[in-house]
Design a protein around this motif. Sequence first.
Motif, PDB file in Angstrom:
ATOM      1  N   HIS A 124       0.883  -1.209  -0.104  1.00 32.46           N
ATOM      2  CA  HIS A 124       0.023  -0.067   0.002  1.00 32.46           C
ATOM      3  C   HIS A 124       0.802   1.197  -0.023  1.00 32.46           C
ATOM      4  O   HIS A 124       1.750   1.236   0.956  1.00 32.46           O
ATOM      5  N   CYS A 164      -5.528  -3.100   5.227  1.00 33.27           N
ATOM      6  CA  CYS A 164      -4.685  -2.598   4.056  1.00 33.27           C
ATOM      7  C   CYS A 164      -3.396  -1.967   4.440  1.00 33.27           C
ATOM      8  O   CYS A 164      -2.459  -2.650   3.923  1.00 33.27           O
ATOM      9  N   HIS A 195     -10.771  -5.194  -1.021  1.00 32.00           N
ATOM     10  CA  HIS A 195     -12.073  -4.788  -1.154  1.00 32.00           C
ATOM     11  C   HIS A 195     -12.147  -3.656  -2.451  1.00 32.00           C
ATOM     12  O   HIS A 195     -10.993  -3.342  -2.797  1.00 32.00           O
ATOM     13  N   CYS A 202      -9.882  -0.693  -3.563  1.00 32.33           N
ATOM     14  CA  CYS A 202      -8.442  -0.940  -2.616  1.00 32.33           C
ATOM     15  C   CYS A 202      -7.165  -0.570  -3.219  1.00 32.33           C
ATOM     16  O   CYS A 202      -7.030  -0.585  -4.729  1.00 32.33           O
ATOM     17  N   ASP A 203      -6.434   0.282  -2.656  1.00 34.79           N
ATOM     18  CA  ASP A 203      -5.076   0.746  -3.352  1.00 34.79           C
ATOM     19  C   ASP A 203      -3.879  -0.323  -3.400  1.00 34.79           C
ATOM     20  O   ASP A 203      -2.864   0.046  -3.663  1.00 34.79           O
ATOM     21  N   CYS A 204      -4.088  -1.498  -2.778  1.00 36.41           N
ATOM     22  CA  CYS A 204      -3.118  -2.393  -2.659  1.00 36.41           C
ATOM     23  C   CYS A 204      -2.649  -3.122  -4.079  1.00 36.41           C
ATOM     24  O   CYS A 204      -3.643  -3.330  -4.569  1.00 36.41           O
TER      25      CYS A 204
HETATM   26 ZN   LIG Z   1      -6.038  -2.029   0.053  1.00 38.59          ZN
END
Ligand SMILES: [Zn+2]
Lengths: 198, 161
Positions: free
Chosen positions: A24, A51, A76, A79-81
């Motif tokens: 992240h 996250c 989710h 999600c930035d991951c």
């Molecule tokens: Zn995330």
Amino acid sequence: MRIFDNFVYKDGEIVDNNWVKWFHWGIPDEKGQERTDARNNLELLGHCKPCTVLSGCYFVKSRLPKKQAEGDGLLHPHCDCTLKGLSNPTVKAYCAIEKFSGYIFSEKYADNGKKALFEGFGYTIEDSEGLKAEYERQAKQKHSNGDYIVRGLDPQYGQDINIVIELTTPTGRNVQLISGWKVHPLGLITCNTPLAND
Amino acid sequence: MKLYDNIKLTAEIAELAQNGIHKGYSGLIVKCEGDIYTVCFYNPYNFGEKAYAKVNKKFLVFSSRSDKRIIQELEGYLQNVKMEKYTKLSECDVQEYDAVELIVEKPKYAIAGVHKGDRGCVNSTYAIDNHWEIIFSERGTGKDIAQIGVAREDFIIIDKF
Ligand SMILES: [Zn+2]
């Protein structure tokens, strides 16, 4: 496609070796104040806690944290991951001595039956140091072979996994115990409980 | 030390201490007016809890510089935040390895198999949104029931570590 690319021979076994690092943006991998500051700031801004706690953690790609909601995104929707490939990561396993001396063998927790169970195997509180070392040795080896079971990601303190520990007890029995561990950044796992069996 | 830097409080200041903000706590500088900085302090024992307070910069020490992208998001966020709503941090009385007992029956715990009267061991050094991570175990079998987050008001400490 060469489906066997992910698998390698290790200690005479074929093991899954397709490791990835959860990522992240904005979070240093190294545990410490800088990582804490970044996680606090991202939490303030409403970024998802699971996250940010996962960022920097290593997983075998076939055994990732379970998605919390359907849709796009690793964990989710929105999600930035992302995942980054890793080759030959170093993994470490740590079990606090208190997990035995202050928990399993503690009189305070005797009513949960774990003390009686371990004593039935022939262990005493004096064996805490030896058990800690054996748990760390096996957990490190199994984890590095991707031999772990993924648990839920609640209550958000980090991803929990189970590892089966095999012991030959002082009474001569061979037993398999399900232990619980938490995944931390940079390949570290720490023992939650030497005996979950749940 | 400048706007959006992360800092640590270097002294116990009575005015802040009575709001649960203590020496060593970390935070984020959100406003600078001369020597007086407004800081968003974070509760190290309860992740997710914050309190805004004004403090003389001589009581602050630099901890880390925020990521550029975080600063961008902060600029938007702070325009709309109601700082006066967040003034206090809660005090923490829980420690890892404390033996605890659930004192309420609630669906969110029952769904994991944990019921009023069940006992467990604290497995975290801090709470998240006032919830502590606790491993609940069956009595006498050596088996665990569940490892869940429990709100502080829903359990009592029966034996300190
Ligand atoms: Zn995330």
